[in-house]
Design a protein around this motif. Structure first.
Motif, PDB file in Angstrom:
ATOM      1  N   CYS A  40      -8.626  33.013  -5.309  1.00 43.98           N
ATOM      2  CA  CYS A  40      -8.988  34.410  -5.003  1.00 43.98           C
ATOM      3  C   CYS A  40     -10.134  34.465  -3.999  1.00 43.98           C
ATOM      4  O   CYS A  40     -10.140  35.309  -3.101  1.00 43.98           O
ATOM      5  N   GLN A  45      -8.774  33.716  -0.348  1.00 43.40           N
ATOM      6  CA  GLN A  45      -7.473  34.333  -0.114  1.00 43.40           C
ATOM      7  C   GLN A  45      -7.118  34.520   1.358  1.00 43.40           C
ATOM      8  O   GLN A  45      -5.945  34.655   1.692  1.00 43.40           O
ATOM      9  N   THR A  54      -3.523  29.880   0.717  1.00 40.32           N
ATOM     10  CA  THR A  54      -2.275  30.625   0.518  1.00 40.32           C
ATOM     11  C   THR A  54      -1.110  29.666   0.357  1.00 40.32           C
ATOM     12  O   THR A  54      -0.246  29.862  -0.511  1.00 40.32           O
ATOM     13  N   GLU A  76      -3.947  41.472  -8.695  1.00 38.00           N
ATOM     14  CA  GLU A  76      -4.146  42.102  -7.390  1.00 38.00           C
ATOM     15  C   GLU A  76      -5.248  41.420  -6.580  1.00 38.00           C
ATOM     16  O   GLU A  76      -5.341  41.606  -5.373  1.00 38.00           O
ATOM     17  N   VAL A 128      -3.943  39.329  -3.598  1.00 35.36           N
ATOM     18  CA  VAL A 128      -3.302  39.947  -2.412  1.00 35.36           C
ATOM     19  C   VAL A 128      -4.280  40.771  -1.612  1.00 35.36           C
ATOM     20  O   VAL A 128      -5.316  41.133  -2.020  1.00 35.36           O
TER      21      VAL A 128
END
Length: 80
Positions: free
Chosen positions: A44, A47, A53, A77, A80
């Motif tokens: 996270c 990201q 990724t 969430e 993303v």
């Protein structure tokens, strides 16, 4: 992504991997344990990194334990 940022990501991932000495038997010589919470947090935090990724993508598609853990999170969430 700069070299130092990449190094920090890999360093963070390796830091949270703890080796289970009992797993290194002749039947399973490459087994180890990973703290999924720490891995999730590191992914996270990184990201926007292509490498992070790609690592997340590979783990989600090739490791059912990681996939189950990520899908069970209530804060998905953040990825993303």
């Amino acid at each position: 992504l700069s070299f130092l940022a990449q190094l920090k990501l890999y360093e963070t991932l390796l830091w949270f991997m703890t080796i289970d000495n009992t797993a290194f038997s002749s039947s399973n010589p490459h087994a180890f344990q990973i703290n999924f919470n720490s891995l999730y947090t590191a992914l996270c935090d990184q990201q926007k990194s292509d490498q992070a990724t790609l690592l997340l993508y590979m783990l989600l598609h090739q490791n059912s334990n990681v996939r189950t853990y990520v899908l069970a999170r209530t804060d998905i969430e953040n990825l993303v």
